[in-house]
Each structure stands twice: as C-alpha cells, then as structure tokens.
Design an enzyme around this catalytic site. Structure first.
Site, PDB file in Angstrom:
ATOM      1  N   HIS A 190     -30.475 -14.219  23.301  1.00 40.30           N
ATOM      2  CA  HIS A 190     -29.503 -14.206  24.494  1.00 40.30           C
ATOM      3  C   HIS A 190     -28.799 -15.405  24.782  1.00 40.30           C
ATOM      4  CE1 HIS A 190     -30.897 -10.196  24.508  1.00 40.30           C
ATOM      5  NE2 HIS A 190     -30.391 -10.028  25.592  1.00 40.30           N
TER       6      HIS A 190
ATOM      7  N   HIS B  86       1.062  -1.049   0.039  1.00 40.52           N
ATOM      8  CA  HIS B  86      -0.029   0.110  -0.092  1.00 40.52           C
ATOM      9  C   HIS B  86       0.859   1.196   0.042  1.00 40.52           C
ATOM     10  CE1 HIS B  86      -2.410  -3.316   1.770  1.00 40.52           C
ATOM     11  NE2 HIS B  86      -3.331  -2.624   1.089  1.00 40.52           N
TER      12      HIS B  86
ATOM     13  N   ARG C 262     -25.308 -18.504  34.417  1.00 41.00           N
ATOM     14  CA  ARG C 262     -25.894 -17.572  35.102  1.00 41.00           C
ATOM     15  C   ARG C 262     -26.943 -18.331  36.037  1.00 41.00           C
ATOM     16  NH1 ARG C 262     -32.319 -16.730  33.973  1.00 41.00           N
ATOM     17  NH2 ARG C 262     -32.370 -14.717  35.361  1.00 41.00           N
TER      18      ARG C 262
ATOM     19  N   ASP D 252      -9.460   7.257   7.262  1.00 44.39           N
ATOM     20  CA  ASP D 252     -11.118   7.043   6.941  1.00 44.39           C
ATOM     21  C   ASP D 252     -11.609   5.937   7.310  1.00 44.39           C
ATOM     22  OD1 ASP D 252     -11.849   9.668   5.985  1.00 44.39           O
ATOM     23  OD2 ASP D 252     -10.215   9.051   4.458  1.00 44.39           O
TER      24      ASP D 252
END
Lengths: 641, 641
Positions: B460, B35, B506, B159
């Site tokens: 979830h 580049h 959980r 950018d």
C-alpha cells in the site's frame, strides 16, 4: 480424515470460531490498526476450511499441498491467526506484534516473509488471478508429473476482488480452460468502504460466473454444515467453482456487527468488551483454549506429505528435480553475426525457444499478440482445455496475464514469461509491481518499444514506460541494442533469477555489438571509443545505440574524441561502483534514448529524450522528427562541448 | 428522417457498403499499413448506423449530438472514411495521407486532432468505458438542462475490448446505473490476432451482460434490416443495450475474408484486385460515386442543431454557458493557518467542496474510498440509478473510473475528478495516460502518498509512482507540503486546465508554508533561506519538506548556510528558465523525497530517496527507518559538503 468436521459437535466448532474471531479482534486492537470486520465475518468459513485444506505446517513448501490464497490481503489478521493455529511458524508473540515494524506479521500477507503465505496480496483482485495461475500450474504439473499434483487451489475473496476488472479477466480464462481444481469462496457481506455494496454493485454474481463457465454454489456463511456441504460439492463440480458465502461483516462484534465501521479500524476496547461478554468469552486477550489448538492443528500434514512422497516414482522425482533446479546453464543460445539485421523481438523469439528446449518448466505466452511478440514456443503445443502444452493463450487480458504468471512462478516448478506491446505494460503494472515485491521469477516480454512502432501512433508508442519500470525496486529492465546483446541480457537475467522485463524493438536493428557477458552484467559498457582523447561520452540503449555510433563517426570527422556506452540494463548500471562508472562517464555525458529519460540525469549532463507523446508516421521519419538522427545527436553533443 | 433506411432499396445500401469497404481497403493499401479487416467487417453496420446518428458535421461540437465512440481504434480507416462521407472536415486527400506523419488521419483516432473524434482510442477497452462516461455525463446534463440532452451514446467495440477487464468494470457500473441511452454494438467476428477467439474466449457474452443489468440483442451483421431493427429496439430497451452483431472479419476481401490475416496488414494489391472484381467494383482507388456521397451525408445535422438550439430556454442557455465556461476564478478556498496540523487529504476534501460550490459542473468520486480519500461533496447528493447527484460511486473499479472520467471530461460540460490510494494509480494508468494524451481536464486525487501510509505495508506504499507520473508527458503532478500549498496547487492546476494528479498525505502535516501563488506556479520556490551564505540547497516535496526545515536548523547550528526549496510540482519546475533555477540550486543540492526519486538528478547532486519497497509499521517509525528524519537528512547533507 480423523479430524473431519462430521465428528465434531457444533459446540466445538462454535468454540473454534469464537476463539479465532477474538484472536483476530485482539490482534487488531493490540496493533491499534487493521481490519477486524473481514476476519470476524470469515471465521466460520475458516473453521470449516481448516478441515478441508491439505497442508504441512512443518514443510510449507510441500509440493503436493493445496494452495490457499487470501485475495483480500486485508484479512491478514485471520491469515496469521490461522497459520498460528494450524501449526506454522507463526508464534503468539508474532500475532501480538501484528503490523509492527520488522514483525513476521505485516499489514498485508507477504510472500517469502511469513511461512505459509503463498503470495503477497492486498491490491484487490490480484489474489484471485494468482489462484488461477496456481490452478494452471497445477494442471501442468499433473500433466508432467501425474496425479500426485491433483491438489486443490482455494481462494478467499471479497466484493473488492470481484469488482476489479482483473477478476473478470482471470475468471473468464479459468472458465475457458475448465480449471476444475479451483475453488473460490466469495465472502459476500454486502458491505464495502463507502457503505452498502448496492451503492455501486448490483450485478448477478451467480449469472456472471455461469456465463464464464463456472459452477456456482451458495451457502450460509455462518452455518458450518452448509459451508461444508458446499466445499464438498465444489470438489466434484468438474469446473472452477465459486462458492458464494453469505456472511455478516464483523460477525460477533456487538453493535458494530454488519457495519462498514468494522472494515478498517479496531473495534475499540468497549465494543470488544461487549462482544466478548455477549459470546460469554471471559478470557484475557490472545487466549486460545488448549483443546481448540488441537482441533485446528494440521499436524496430520506431516504424515500426508510422507505418504505422498513415498508414492512418487523415481522418474517423477527426477522430473521434479529438473523443474525445481531451474538450471539455465546449458541453454544453446542462437548466435547472431555482426552486421546481421534482426528486430530484437525476433531474436528474442529464438532465445525463448532455446531456453524452452533446455528447461522444460519454461512456459508462457502473450495477451493475444504472440505473432507480433514472437513468443510462440515451437513444438511445445498449446495450453487449452484438456490439453497441456506450454504455450498459454492469455487472451486480451494483460492484467490477468501478469498476475497469473505470478501464481505460476510462486507455484515453484515453472518459470513463466508473458508478453504484450510495451505501451500496454500499463495494463499489467499492478501485477508487475507484485512480481518485484515478491522477488519471484516472471519474465515480461515487451515488444514495440518506442516511437519505432511507427504508424500505429501515439497510443501505441511508449514514452514514460522505461522511467516507470526502472523506478520499480527489485525489478530489472533490459533493453538490448541488438540480437547479440539480447542473448547476453537473457543470460544475465536468468543467472540473477529475478523478475525482469525485456524491452524489444519492432523494427530491424543491425547487430553492432560484440559485447562479452561480463560487460552486460555491469548494466553498461564502453561499446566504442575513439583513439583520440574522449571529450564526450554518449550513453544509450536499444535502437538508439547505432545512431549514437554513427554520430560518433560524425564527431570524429571534426576531431572530437567520443565514446559510446551501451546500457542494456540501467538498473544494473546503478549498482556499479564509482570506479567503474568513471570509465564510462568520460568528458561531458549525453544520454540518448527515445523515452522520457529523466533518470539518465543520474549519469548524464544532458539527455536527448522525448518531451512529448509520439506521432503516427513511418518509424524512420519519426526518429528523425524527434531528433534521434545521427546528425542531430552529433549536433546536440557538439553544443554541449 | 427523410433519408431513413426504409426509403432506400437494398441495392443502394449495398453500394454504400461496398464504397465504404473499398475506400477503407484503399486507404490501408496506400498507407501500406493498417487494419482493413475490422473496417470491412463493420461496413454494413456503419451504413445502417449512418441512418441513426444525429451529428452535425459543420459543428462537430454541437452539444445535442449523439456521441459516437469507436472503442477499437484500429478501425481508424473506417472512422475517417465515415467522417469524410458524412461531411466532416476530413478530405479525400486526408484519407490518402492515412497514417503519415502530420496527417489528419493518424493510425488511431485522436481527440482534438481530427474533427468528429470524441475520444482517443486504441488501447483496448478504453472506448467502452469512455462511452459509459459519456452516458453518465448525458444523464447529468439531462438532469441539469432538460431533455435537450436526451441523445444517445453509441459505441462500437470488438472482442479485444470485451476481453479487457475495464469493459467488465464499466459495464457493471453502467448496468447498475441503468444508463438507458448507451448502445454498444459488439463486432463479434470470432477472430483475434492469435487466431480464432475460442483459443482464449468462450464465455457467454449475452449472459454476462444480462448478469450486469443490460439488455442484449443480436443481429446478423451483414443484414441491413436486421441491424436496423436491433438499433431501433435498442432505443427503447430502457437499459444499457448490447447489440451482438455477428460479422465476418475482412468481409468482401476475396480469399482472405474471415481470416486473422486481414486484421493488421494491407490486403495486398492482388487480393484487393480480386476482391473488387468479385464485387464488380471497376473503379480506381479512392473512388466514391456521387450519389453514394449524398446517401451518406449528414447535412441534415445543421438543421437539427438549429431547431435544437431554438428550443432551449434562456435559463438553460445560461446554465450551459456556466458549465462551458469552467470559470474557477471565484472559488472561496479554505484558509489554513501556519502551525495548523492537517493531512493534505483532509485539506483537499475542503478544497474540492469549495470548488464544487463555485462551479456546478465539478463532479466526481472515489473507487470506494471516499471516506479515506476525503472526496465527498457535501450537499451535492449521490449519482445513482434515477438520482443525479454529483457524488459518483465508482465501486472498486479504478481503471473504469479513470476512463469514465475521460468520457465525462470530453463531454464538454463537466470537470470530473476521481480518487483512490496513490499506490493504486497503477490500476488506472492506461486511462490516466489517455487524459494526458488528449490534454483534457481530469483531476486525479491520490491520497496515502508514501511510506507515511504506515501499517498497511509495502503493498500500500507508493515508491515508483511519482517517477512514473512525472514521466508522463503533458501531465502535471502536484504534491503539496501542507494544506496551504494544497490550495495554491489547485489554483495553479485549475488555471492551467490540464489533467493533473494531486498526491496527498494520509497523515497530518503541519502548515509551514506561506507561499504565494506566483511561487507555486513556478513548480518550486525557496521556502526558507539562512541569513548566512547558502552552502547547500535541500529540495523536497510533500511530507518531507518539514523534516528538511528541521534538518536546516540542525545544519545552521553547525554554521552551515542552507536553503530549503519546496517543489510542489516537479513538472512545472522543469519548465523554468535557467536563471530562476539558479536561485534555487545554490551550493550542493540534495533532493529529499520518500520515493524512488531518480528524476531529481535533473536538479540535484544527490538524492535521498527510497531504494526499496516500504514496510509495515507505524508511519513515524518508517520515516526514521528509511532515513527521512531531520537528523539523517542533516547528516546526508553534511556528507555532501
């Protein structure tokens, strides 16, 4: 509008809001789980919005309807309560079964599951971007089909949505494109789970959205006339509009009003009792006064749809029929000859153009990599502000891109595709997951699919990505070995009509397959088979298939019988019956793929895959270095025998 | 500074820039890939920056140095050229081997691979967030160790970085926290790969950053004095500062100057020749005039470090030694008793606190889910503007959170952790991948790990996530079956010192393991074994292990010998020798896990996993519905025999 807000007295509006509030609180209480705070906080906004939205509860799919997105899907109690009150097919019994297994009212709103749900939301920020997708689709529909499609797109969102990067990405694009039909209501209650928003969030939201080309309005979120005025102004702002509605979370929840405690747990019987007493609401749970039902009812939608439909011209009706049919049976696919060299990203570009020629609703683009992804639809123009071509420029915003495509797909008239390098599928994973969960139709074009990327190195070389996407339920990943298989993969995918990914090479690949459609439909098929008895089967996909063919030659020189099985779609292969699989899995089975590849153990005795990240170097050097030369494949096969 | 900019005449500065420009262009030309555009566009900025940065090329790890992040990793030619010119261990030969296999100069900069690279960049936006992480770490270092750590963090971005959502997320947090030592230079060249930025990007960047609490400066990116002035102002702005440097991509690249064509491909011999002629640069490729080397040299850094070190107090030195040692051998872990019920998210919270008590550099937080993730470090205070506690509030910004932790880890003095629900690991996947790629030390705490989440439903409930993360190379995923295993998993992970995830329940889980450290170190071990001969081995992890133990009882009642193998770390199990594996994989092998689970076929004959997304309902109901009851596990095992 005969039921317009101005005709109602404040007492009626307050009664509507109170009914809605306690209906939601009762749902959460009955379920003993859920999010009462946002539902109670937004009740007043919802009452006013009920007087603005154009929907037909008897036909939730009316094309001329406004689109309504609840980006904060945890507000599901509010969503279902509204759907019930508006007259959609959600009964009081459904509300009582909130969040229970197999109910119509799951914890977060699910597309295709409950009437009136435009999109599955819950993962924060997604709905915001979906709404941008709806607004883009609306613009396209207006351009192709006229003003009948100048409906609004409403989105309700909260702090969580606006803190997520995807909301900035999609807001930036919405502002750039000047999507004036988009109205986002920001439920600004200054509370998140960890407490006050100012723990982590102090940006000037007005300035932020103005910087991105939006109109920004503010209103008192518990003042009906103020909310109404903002919604009226938003209709004519000429820009995408953010309405900052200053609300109190858990409004009306007695001593918990304004507390983060109302966010994710029931109020509790005591608090709820005190709240109802304070509001002089002496009714049993789930009680809705009859006149309140009438005030909420969107019955008028039926007549509105009728008038709307009558006004459509015959030509417009035909165009709509074409777009809705999504008929891909007449695509004139390009033909690729055996021996031809062609990167699959290049063949894919030709295929995309062939599809777009046949079906006018095929739209899409890339996250600023169109020249590399080969996604340009020739002679189809750009989609820019005031210009409605079919080539979308998503900018370097992969996440918004995926979610916007979900919106475009759910809109009902278009089939979208989007593109980036395969390694950057990570950036849009949450949106892709929702494509799969919703079982809508979004095509993900992922080029630069392996260490074949070469010099750009490890950061640009996918390793775990095939395993990841193959593990996503209801999602199909196609990785064709050459341009010919690429065509067949598209035929299969379009026929199946589910969201899917195309994983494509940067580098040229020789056309070595002359598969038939029925073979690719199976996910995998015998591409080559020795005349002598097969002792080993080599399973492979994409750019590794031809090296396997060459390895087979080497093994045959040693009198070892081999077959090479090309697997352009691992997911489809998983669905085949054992009898068919037995024809593929003959002798010892070695899977060869320049990816992590552990899922291949489902079929294979051994996997020649990637154990580490890639490296920077010439693609061909890397294939050799990492063991994907025909010689090494043959050697690994030999060791297995 | 004896080499300060003001002492040099413009001719010298121009010669420095021209040398740098063509050195980069030559590298790309020699590699025949890369580049050149960004490197040439930023050359003038780089020359000025060379007069500001405090680095010691002979000790790239000097703790008092400025941190310099090239967020646009595709500017790697510029990075390596600068490192060479500054005097780091990057030779001219290394520059000539740019982007070749095994070179020190891969396509994108890689942490730990090349001296002077602070962080691996390439995936856009990451470097920006890493820089925010460095600035946060710098603040913490200042707080603990004093003004010796009041260095700057410089970040160059483009950018692409600023369009990615992660940059907005992390900028929002940086502004909120008032990170005044952070200076970001935005290479605004108005060009991206698809062409002009205004195809997709028209926001007011100044306003956007001001909305997020930043100071914004602008400069002409090819005017040395203007750049210098901006950098001087940025030092004293009192806020994180964005310098918008207006540049021309491919500056000096003859007719390609300003064109997107200079972005991702060599200029070509002809264009390069004309460019050099126009600049009157009549030198062979890779030529650097001797005096230019002297002007670039950062030799002064050695003396700077010496003075800096001399000024440190003994106490500060000891504190630094503590932080750098990262010694976790003295942690007083909590003890959990057999039969005790405890969610692993809860036990994990206690463990995090124990670690933080022992090692003062253990810092972290959650993306607004601290009360759910149990990540609060008690008595350690909050990290807010002007307050330097150890509890970070990342806001609802998972992606920035992951990348910020990469910055904090790479800083060298801290071990960070971050947290969210497991399903939202998707939001930070690109950052997690870089943790793995860099082999740094970031701990990802992922709670709510399966359908056990319950009522929140399919959006979830993680399904594919274990397969995904297990497929990431150099990354370890721990999913303990109970609180006791949770402790051992942390001991193993901290000893290994690599980035890892903890996948936690959980719901409450019964402590049923009394494993020893050596067992967990193996990744998997025999938790239970029938006295009779083993006919079937049940492999499992996390919350599915206890149902397997119960299934074993059921099978034993039918006189079937069973063993249950707990696999808290699949990745480590993969590394065990066959002999050990043979002790685990006795008889037929059934793997049981509430995840997609295809990778288990590496070890198992059959997998009882998830074939679809989850559902909304009570967790216990879901376990039964999806087949993870002891009865169903036993029945599946029986069917295999």
């Amino acid at each position: 509008m005969d039921l317009s807000l101005s005709l109602k007295d404040k007492t009626t509006l307050e009664k509507m809001a109170t009914s809605l509030r306690f209906l939601c609180a009762d749902m959460v209480q009955e379920a003993n789980s859920g999010h009462p705070g946002v539902a109670m906080g937004l009740a007043d906004v919802a009452v006013v919005l009920s007087h603005h939205v154009r929907l037909n509860p008897t036909n939730p799919k009316w094309l001329g309807r406004d689109r309504l997105v609840f980006s904060g899907g945890h507000a599901s109690a509010l969503v279902y309560a509204l759907l019930h009150l508006w007259g959609f097919n959600v009964s009081l019994e459904d509300l009582k079964a909130f969040r229970q297994l197999h109910s119509l009212t799951p914890g977060h709103p699910e597309y295709k599951h409950t009437a009136g749900i435009e999109v599955t939301t819950g993962p924060l920020g997604q709905g915001f971007a979906n709404a941008v997708g709806f607004a883009i689709a609306g613009k396209m529909a207006q351009d192709m089909l006229g003003n009948a499609f100048s409906h609004k797109v409403y989105c309700l969102c909260g702090d969580g949505d606006l803190q997520e990067g995807i909301s900035y990405e999609s807001a930036s694009l919405a502002g750039h494109l000047g999507l004036a039909d988009l109205i986002v209501i920001y439920d600004s209650n200054a509370i998140t789970i960890e407490g006050d928003t100012n723990l982590a969030f102090s940006e000037n939201v007005r300035l932020r959205f103005e910087a991105q080309g939006w109109a920004v309005l503010e209103c008192k979120g518990h003042d009906f006339l103020d909310i109404d005025q903002a919604l009226n102004q938003a209709q004519v702002s000429g820009k995408p509009t953010l309405i900052i509605a200053h609300t109190t979370i858990g409004k009306g929840a007695s001593e918990l009003e304004g507390s983060a405690k109302t966010h994710g747990a029931p109020l509790g019987a005591e608090v709820l009792k005190r709240a109802k007493e304070a509001a002089k609401w002496a009714h049993p749970p789930f009680y809705i006064p009859e006149e309140i039902k009438l005030h909420f009812s969107l019955q008028r939608g039926e007549a509105e749809e009728k008038l709307w439909t009558q006004a459509l011209s015959q030509k417009t009706k035909e165009q709509i029929a074409h777009l809705q049919a999504k008929d891909f049976s007449k695509v004139a696919y390009p033909v690729f000859e055996l021996g031809q060299k062609c990167a699959t990203r290049a063949s894919n570009g030709a295929i995309l153009n062939a599809i777009a020629q046949s079906y006018l609703g095929f739209v899409g683009g890339s996250a600023d990599l169109a020249p590399s992804n080969n996604t340009r639809l020739k002679e189809r123009g750009d989609f820019l502000k005031g210009v409605c071509g079919r080539n979308l420029h998503f900018g370097i915003r992969e996440h918004a891109m995926g979610a916007i495509c979900n919106g475009i797909s759910n809109y009902g008239l278009f089939v979208p595709f989007c593109a980036t390098f395969f390694v950057f599928s990570d950036y849009l994973a949450p949106a892709l997951r929702l494509s799969a969960l919703m079982q809508n139709q979004v095509y993900y074009v992922f080029t630069h699919d392996s260490i074949g990327v070469g010099e750009d190195g490890a950061t640009h070389q996918p390793i775990e990505h095939l395993s990841h996407l193959r593990a996503v339920p209801h999602f199909e990943v196609y990785r064709p070995m050459d341009a010919h298989e690429n065509v067949l993969c598209w035929q299969v995918a379009l026929k199946r009509g589910k969201s899917a990914a195309f994983v494509l090479s940067r580098q040229d690949l020789e056309v070595a397959s002359c598969a038939r459609l029925e073979q690719v439909q199976r996910g995998g098929y015998v591409l080559y088979k020795s005349t002598k008895e097969v002792q080993i089967s080599l399973l492979s996909s994409g750019s590794e298939v031809v090296p396997c063919l060459k390895a087979a030659s080497l093994l045959e020189e040693e009198n070892i019988g081999v077959q090479v099985v090309s697997v352009p779609c691992f997911d489809l292969l998983l669905q085949q019956e054992q009898e068919y699989l037995n024809t593929l899995l003959v002798g010892v089975v070695l899977a060869v793929e320049a990816s992590r590849g552990l899922e291949w153990f489902k079929f294979a005795d051994e996997v020649l895959g990637m154990q580490s990240f890639g490296k920077s170097g010439k693609g061909a050097d890397l294939f050799t270095y990492f063991g994907f030369s025909p010689e090494n494949i043959a050697s690994r096969a030999r060791a297995l025998l």
